[in-house]
Write an enzyme that holds these catalytic residues in place. Sequence first.
Site, PDB file in Angstrom:
ATOM      1  CE  LYS A 189      -3.463   2.308   2.799  1.00 29.61           C
ATOM      2  NZ  LYS A 189      -4.447   2.347   3.751  1.00 29.61           N
ATOM      3  CD  GLU A 195       9.411  -6.050   6.838  1.00 28.82           C
ATOM      4  OE1 GLU A 195       9.019  -4.867   6.654  1.00 28.82           O
ATOM      5  OE2 GLU A 195       9.225  -6.210   8.275  1.00 28.82           O
ATOM      6  N   GLY A 247      -4.884  -1.562   4.925  1.00 34.57           N
ATOM      7  CA  GLY A 247      -3.858  -3.002   4.361  1.00 34.57           C
ATOM      8  C   GLY A 247      -4.471  -4.255   4.857  1.00 34.57           C
ATOM      9  NE  ARG A 248      -6.286  -3.856  10.997  1.00 39.74           N
ATOM     10  CZ  ARG A 248      -5.478  -2.562  11.144  1.00 39.74           C
ATOM     11  NH1 ARG A 248      -4.460  -2.542  10.541  1.00 39.74           N
ATOM     12  NH2 ARG A 248      -6.180  -1.532  11.689  1.00 39.74           N
ATOM     13  CD  GLU A 333      -1.630  -4.343  11.488  1.00 41.54           C
ATOM     14  OE1 GLU A 333      -2.188  -4.060  10.376  1.00 41.54           O
ATOM     15  OE2 GLU A 333      -0.439  -4.601  11.563  1.00 41.54           O
ATOM     16  CG  HIS A 364      -3.966 -36.012  16.997  1.00 41.21           C
ATOM     17  ND1 HIS A 364      -4.055 -36.962  17.638  1.00 41.21           N
ATOM     18  CD2 HIS A 364      -4.809 -35.752  15.884  1.00 41.21           C
ATOM     19  CE1 HIS A 364      -5.244 -37.422  16.981  1.00 41.21           C
ATOM     20  NE2 HIS A 364      -5.732 -36.659  15.971  1.00 41.21           N
ATOM     21  CE  LYS A 493       6.028  -0.845   9.940  1.00 43.33           C
ATOM     22  NZ  LYS A 493       4.686  -0.099   9.201  1.00 43.33           N
TER      23      LYS A 493
HETATM   24  O1  F6P Z   1       3.447  -2.568   9.893  1.00 42.19           O
HETATM   25  C1  F6P Z   1       2.057  -3.063   9.643  1.00 42.19           C
HETATM   26  C2  F6P Z   1       1.525  -2.780   8.370  1.00 42.19           C
HETATM   27  O2  F6P Z   1       1.318  -1.224   8.072  1.00 42.19           O
HETATM   28  C3  F6P Z   1       0.198  -3.410   8.051  1.00 42.19           C
HETATM   29  O3  F6P Z   1      -0.698  -2.595   8.552  1.00 42.19           O
HETATM   30  C4  F6P Z   1       0.149  -3.402   6.754  1.00 42.19           C
HETATM   31  O4  F6P Z   1      -0.679  -4.512   6.291  1.00 42.19           O
HETATM   32  C5  F6P Z   1       1.830  -3.942   6.204  1.00 42.19           C
HETATM   33  O5  F6P Z   1       2.349  -3.325   7.237  1.00 42.19           O
HETATM   34  C6  F6P Z   1       1.977  -3.781   4.877  1.00 42.19           C
HETATM   35  O6  F6P Z   1       2.100  -2.588   4.441  1.00 42.19           O
HETATM   36  P1  F6P Z   1       2.291  -1.895   3.159  1.00 42.19           P
HETATM   37  O7  F6P Z   1       1.157  -2.780   2.134  1.00 42.19           O
HETATM   38  O8  F6P Z   1       2.191  -0.613   3.010  1.00 42.19           O
HETATM   39  O9  F6P Z   1       3.547  -2.710   2.384  1.00 42.19           O
END
Ligand code: F6P
Length: 527
Positions: A189, A195, A247-248, A333, A364, A493
Site C-alpha cells: 500500500k 521487507e 492494508g488488512r 492489529e 493431536h 520499525k
Molecule cells: O506494519 C504494519 C503494516 O502497516 C500493516 O498494517 C500492513 O498491512 C503491512 O504493514 C504492509 O504494509 P504495506 O502494504 O504498506 O507494505
Amino acid sequence: MWGDLKRVAEEGRERSILGLFETDADRAEAFSVTALDMLFDYSKTQIDAATRDVLLDLARGADVEARREAMFSGAAINETEGRAVLHTALRNLDGGPVEVDGRDVMPGVLDTLARMEALAEEVRGSDVTDVVNIGIGGSDLGPAMAYLALSPYRDGPRCHFVSNVDAADIADTLRGCDPKKTLFIVASKTFTTIETMTNARTARAWLSDQGVSADGRFIALSSNQEEAAEWGIPPKRVLGFADWVGGRYSVWGPIGLSLMIAIGPQAFRAFLRGGQAMDRHFRAADLADNMPVMLALVGIWHNQGLGHATRAVLPYENRLARLPAYLQQLEMESNGKSVAMDGSNLPVESGPVVWGEPGTNGQHAFYQLIHQGTRVIPCEFMVAAEGHEPELRHHHELLIANCLAQSEALMRGRSLEEARRLMAEKGLSGKELERQARHRVFPGNRPSTTLMLPKLTPETLGQIIALYEHRVFVEGVILGINSFDQWGVELGKELATSLGPVVSGERPADGKDASTRALVEYVKRYS
Ligand code: F6P
C-alpha cells in the site's frame, strides 16, 4: 455500561451450559443465527436470554447501528488518520454510489476492477507459470490465505507469497522458478515497507543475474503511485487503491490480483459477491439476528466479560490453514489498543489474543490444554457440510464428526464418577483406580461456537472474511477504539531502522541498552 456486563458475567461465570439446554428445548435454535446459508451456533456458551439482552444493550449504547451507517456511507471514521473506511466499496458490485467527500468512488473502483481483470487475463493467457506476490501483512496474508483456501478453483499459474525479509523466504521461492516464466507482483500500500522493497530489489537482481530483462516482469499494487513509478514500473502495470482501504482489509481490491490470476476473474467476482452479501446482511439485519453483531457480542462476553484472554479459531478445513494467521492481523492489529478514540484509557481489556490451527491436526497437539488446562479458552469451530473430494466422502464425515465431538466434549466434560467407572471397566481397582481416574477428569462446561457453511467456495469464503471484518468493527465500536489505525507497529520499525547500521557494523551500538549491546556483540562474534 460495562457495569451491567460485569454483573451478568459474575452471575453467569459458573452457569452450566448443559443445564441451559435442559431447561430450554429450543436453545440450539434460539441461540444461533442463520444468514446466507451459514449457521452460527453460539448455544454452547454460558449466554442466556438476560445476558444476551445486556450484550445487545451494550451494542445499542455504543451506537453500533449509527457507526455502521457512518462506515458504509464514507464518513471519516478512521479519526486518527482522518480517513474513510470503505473496503466494502471494493465489493459493492451493483450497490449504487458510495461517496467520499461528496464524490462517488464507485466509477474508480469498477474501473480498477476492470483493469485488474484485463491484467489477470493477460497473465493467464501468457506463458507465465509462476507468480510471486511480494508483500507483507495485509499485502500478503489475504491473498495467501485465500489462494490456499480456494485451491480447488485454481486454473491459472502457480502463485507464491514472499513476505519475510529473511532471505530464506525469497531464496527458497526463486529456487523453483524459471526467470523467463516468472512474474513478480510488488504488493505494498505504501510502497515503502522495508521487507517488501528489499525482497523486490532482490527479485529484480535475480532476473538480471539470470540475464532476463525486468521489463514486463513486474506489476505494482499500491496507493503510492509515485513511488511505484519511481521504481520503474510503468503506469499501465500499476494498480492503485485509495487510502480508505486499510492494508488488512485490502484483499478485495488490487491486493487480490494474485488470487484473481489463480482462480480467474469470474471466481474472484464470486468472492466479491460473497463479501457484498455479508455487507447487506450486516447493514440490514436486526442486531439479535445479525451474524457479525452476535459473533462480536460473543467475543465481548468471553473477553471483556468473563476475562478469557485468548480465543482459538479452529477451522476444520485444511485449506483454511492460513485463516488463523489472517485473523490474527485482522483482529489484533485492529483491536489491540488501550486508548479509546477520545484519548481515555480503556476501562476494560483490549481485543483478545487470537490463535489457532486447522482441525483435526490441533487435536493431536494443543487441545490437551484446551480440555484440561486451568485456563478457559473459548473455541471458534468452523466446518463445511461438504468437501471438495466427493470420492473421499468418508474423510469429510470423519472431519465433521471430530469437529462436533470437540465442542460436545468441551461442554460435557467427564466427571470423576465417570472416570472411575471407566477405570473399573479397564480392570483397575483401589488406590490405582483412584489415582488414574483423577487424570481422566475433564472439567467441561467450556464454551465454544460453531460456524457451519455449505461448502468452501469463492462466495462462502467472501462471506466468512466479511463476517470477521464486521465482527472486528462491532467489537471496536463497543470498545470505543479506532479499529483502523495501527500505530503500535511504528516503534519497532523505527528502532529496526536505527539498528540496521549497528548490526552491519557501520555504526557503534552507543546509546543502546546493555542487553541490546550484548546481543549485537554476539552477532558480530559469529557472523
Ligand atoms: O506494519 C504494519 C503494516 O502497516 C500493516 O498494517 C500492513 O498491512 C503491512 O504493514 C504492509 O504494509 P504495506 O502494504 O504498506 O507494505
